[in-house]
Design a protein around this motif. Structure first.
Motif, PDB file in Angstrom:
ATOM      1  N   UNK A 155       7.572   9.622 -14.391  1.00 19.84           N
ATOM      2  CA  UNK A 155       7.208   8.877 -13.177  1.00 19.84           C
ATOM      3  C   UNK A 155       8.473   8.367 -12.498  1.00 19.84           C
ATOM      4  N   UNK A 156       9.366   7.790 -13.292  1.00 22.77           N
ATOM      5  CA  UNK A 156      10.631   7.294 -12.744  1.00 22.77           C
ATOM      6  C   UNK A 156      11.412   8.423 -12.093  1.00 22.77           C
ATOM      7  N   UNK A 157      11.394   9.585 -12.735  1.00 20.39           N
ATOM      8  CA  UNK A 157      12.084  10.746 -12.183  1.00 20.39           C
ATOM      9  C   UNK A 157      11.603  11.062 -10.764  1.00 20.39           C
ATOM     10  N   UNK A 158      10.294  11.054 -10.573  1.00 18.93           N
ATOM     11  CA  UNK A 158       9.747  11.330  -9.233  1.00 18.93           C
ATOM     12  C   UNK A 158      10.110  10.218  -8.255  1.00 18.93           C
ATOM     13  N   UNK A 159      10.047   8.962  -8.727  1.00 15.68           N
ATOM     14  CA  UNK A 159      10.308   7.846  -7.818  1.00 15.68           C
ATOM     15  C   UNK A 159      11.789   7.728  -7.467  1.00 15.68           C
ATOM     16  N   UNK A 160      12.650   8.208  -8.360  1.00  9.30           N
ATOM     17  CA  UNK A 160      14.087   8.145  -8.108  1.00  9.30           C
ATOM     18  C   UNK A 160      14.548   9.208  -7.120  1.00  9.30           C
ATOM     19  N   UNK A 161      13.676  10.138  -6.779  1.00  3.01           N
ATOM     20  CA  UNK A 161      14.048  11.179  -5.825  1.00  3.01           C
ATOM     21  C   UNK A 161      13.004  11.208  -4.692  1.00  3.01           C
ATOM     22  N   UNK A 162      13.077  10.177  -3.809  1.00  2.00           N
ATOM     23  CA  UNK A 162      12.040  10.016  -2.788  1.00  2.00           C
ATOM     24  C   UNK A 162      11.918  11.234  -1.869  1.00  2.00           C
ATOM     25  N   UNK A 163      13.051  11.885  -1.588  1.00  2.00           N
ATOM     26  CA  UNK A 163      12.997  13.035  -0.677  1.00  2.00           C
ATOM     27  C   UNK A 163      12.174  14.162  -1.298  1.00  2.00           C
ATOM     28  N   UNK A 164      12.379  14.377  -2.599  1.00  2.00           N
ATOM     29  CA  UNK A 164      11.633  15.420  -3.294  1.00  2.00           C
ATOM     30  C   UNK A 164      10.140  15.068  -3.381  1.00  2.00           C
ATOM     31  N   UNK A 165       9.845  13.786  -3.631  1.00  2.00           N
ATOM     32  CA  UNK A 165       8.445  13.358  -3.693  1.00  2.00           C
ATOM     33  C   UNK A 165       7.775  13.566  -2.329  1.00  2.00           C
ATOM     34  N   UNK A 166       8.475  13.177  -1.259  1.00  2.00           N
ATOM     35  CA  UNK A 166       7.948  13.396   0.094  1.00  2.00           C
ATOM     36  C   UNK A 166       7.665  14.869   0.344  1.00  2.00           C
TER      37      UNK A 166
ATOM     38  N   UNK B 183       0.837  -1.203   0.000  1.00  2.00           N
ATOM     39  CA  UNK B 183       0.000   0.000   0.000  1.00  2.00           C
ATOM     40  C   UNK B 183       0.873   1.255   0.000  1.00  2.00           C
ATOM     41  N   UNK B 184       1.893   1.248   0.873  1.00  2.00           N
ATOM     42  CA  UNK B 184       2.771   2.426   0.968  1.00  2.00           C
ATOM     43  C   UNK B 184       3.420   2.701  -0.383  1.00  2.00           C
ATOM     44  N   UNK B 185       3.911   1.631  -1.017  1.00  2.00           N
ATOM     45  CA  UNK B 185       4.557   1.759  -2.318  1.00  2.00           C
ATOM     46  C   UNK B 185       3.566   2.260  -3.379  1.00  2.00           C
ATOM     47  N   UNK B 186       2.370   1.688  -3.374  1.00  2.00           N
ATOM     48  CA  UNK B 186       1.386   2.055  -4.388  1.00  2.00           C
ATOM     49  C   UNK B 186       0.919   3.504  -4.243  1.00  2.00           C
ATOM     50  N   UNK B 187       0.842   3.992  -3.008  1.00  2.00           N
ATOM     51  CA  UNK B 187       0.441   5.392  -2.808  1.00  2.00           C
ATOM     52  C   UNK B 187       1.475   6.324  -3.424  1.00  2.00           C
ATOM     53  N   UNK B 188       2.754   5.968  -3.242  1.00  2.00           N
ATOM     54  CA  UNK B 188       3.824   6.803  -3.797  1.00  2.00           C
ATOM     55  C   UNK B 188       3.816   6.749  -5.320  1.00  2.00           C
ATOM     56  N   UNK B 189       3.669   5.550  -5.852  1.00  2.00           N
ATOM     57  CA  UNK B 189       3.657   5.413  -7.315  1.00  2.00           C
ATOM     58  C   UNK B 189       2.449   6.137  -7.898  1.00  2.00           C
ATOM     59  N   UNK B 190       1.323   6.059  -7.201  1.00  3.74           N
ATOM     60  CA  UNK B 190       0.126   6.757  -7.682  1.00  3.74           C
ATOM     61  C   UNK B 190       0.390   8.257  -7.744  1.00  3.74           C
ATOM     62  N   UNK B 191       0.969   8.795  -6.689  1.00  3.42           N
ATOM     63  CA  UNK B 191       1.245  10.239  -6.667  1.00  3.42           C
ATOM     64  C   UNK B 191       2.249  10.607  -7.757  1.00  3.42           C
TER      65      UNK B 191
END
Ligand code: ADP
Ligand code: NA
Length: 330
Positions: free
Chosen positions: A292-303, A57-65
């Protein structure tokens, strides 16, 4: 005058959004940014109503965003947040639950359908009260408009009833939301079963195009799409649902009208359309996948982006909740 406010949510219940989600809903989310003050929510609280895996769930929420940003939701123009980061949602849901009739909630057909599938003893109270939480989602933001598909009409009707009931009983607090009907919403069907809608719960993965899957895989699925007997490329959703679905997808992504496409394929075969469509779709998803990969590769920025979204959401939701609590007598 201020722009009308729109609210919409989507569940993080799959590893990727599919083309049906995009063409039926998410592209309208993106377009509404130009005309509305938009609040969009990854509704992870709703995603635990029927059993779930926490890490997934945690992973999917991040990927969704990440996907929503990649599709064009602009954090400067719209407020995107994850529902569990805004505690006002379940807080208001409790109050609304206390003015919802048990019989009224029992009439929600989506609960009846889903609980029948799971067995009524096993389905959760959370699944039962899901539409009340959904009402809280909408009313907290004083949304004027809510984009709804046919399947969500009854839930929006409940949100309207609860807003009116609360306002009558305790004093005007909530905007009564209206359905936002999108003209020419594409209903995308399953590539293997063109009479059923493309859905994450489709029986065969070959019937669904996930936005994050390998383009080569997508191309193969399109080439293997079930089409109708006959040879002519015409639009006839009833008689030729397979070929009509391919035309719908092509038109939506290429911006070319259906009539123009039909004319362009006069004298050509299904194979030609499939080959071109595979190209249109893969060209469309490629940059989305990259972003999408760009956002996921920078978790701090996504957070950081999501924290800023939650903060903007809480400013509005907190004010609404305080007003509601005060009226109720807290
Ligand atoms: P799924 O059907 O895969 O479970 P959801 O029910 O989570 O998808 O739908 C999320 C959003 O996407 C809703 O607004 C829904 O109307 C839209 N949607 C889902 N599938 C399709 C489809 N095949 N065609 C058009 N819109 C769709
Ligand atoms: Na669904």
């Amino acid at each position: 005058p201020a722009r009308p406010r729109v609210f919409s949510g989507i569940q993080p219940t799959a590893d990727s959004f599919h083309l049906g989600n995009y063409l039926g809903a998410l592209r309208h989310w993106v377009a509404l940014q130009d005309t509305h003050d938009a609040f969009y929510c990854v509704v992870d609280l709703h995603a635990i109503t029927a059993g779930h895996d926490p890490a997934l769930l945690r992973q999917r929420s991040r990927v969704a965003a990440a996907q929503l940003y990649a599709l064009g939701l602009d954090p400067e123009r719209s407020t995107l947040f994850v529902q569990s980061q805004v505690p006002e949602h379940p807080q208001l849901a409790w109050v609304l639950g206390c003015i919802t009739g048990f019989g009224e909630a029992s009439r929600m057909t989506q609960f009846k359908d889903k609980s029948q599938k799971q067995g009524s003893e096993r389905s959760s109270v959370g699944l039962f009260t899901y539409p009340i939480l959904q009402a809280a989602d909408i009313l907290l933001y004083q949304a004027d408009a809510v984009p709804v598909g046919e399947d969500q009409r009854q839930h929006l009707e409940l949100s309207r009833d609860l807003a009116q009931r609360f306002n009558t009983q305790f004093g005007k607090t909530f905007t009564v939301p209206a359905p936002h009907i999108v003209k020419d919403t594409a209903k995308i069907t399953d590539l293997q079963d063109p009479t059923a809608k493309m859905s994450k719960s489709s029986s065969s993965p070959a019937g669904i195009i996930d936005l994050l899957e390998e383009p080569a895989r997508t191309a193969k699925k399109i080439r293997s799409a079930v089409t109708d007997t006959g040879r002519e490329i015409v639009f006839d959703a009833e008689g030729k649902p397979g070929i009509s679905n391919l035309l719908t997808i092509h038109s939506a992504l290429s911006g070319r009208g259906i009539d123009g496409l039909v004319a362009a394929y006069a004298g050509k075969g299904y194979g030609d359309l499939k080959k071109d469509l595979a190209e249109v779709v893969t060209e469309f998803v490629r940059p989305i996948q990259e972003r999408t990969r760009g956002y996921l590769d920078d978790p701090a920025q996504l957070d950081k982006l999501l924290a800023a979204g939650a903060e903007k959401a809480r400013a509005v939701a907190g004010a609404t909740l305080r007003a509601a609590y005060e009226r109720v007598g807290f």
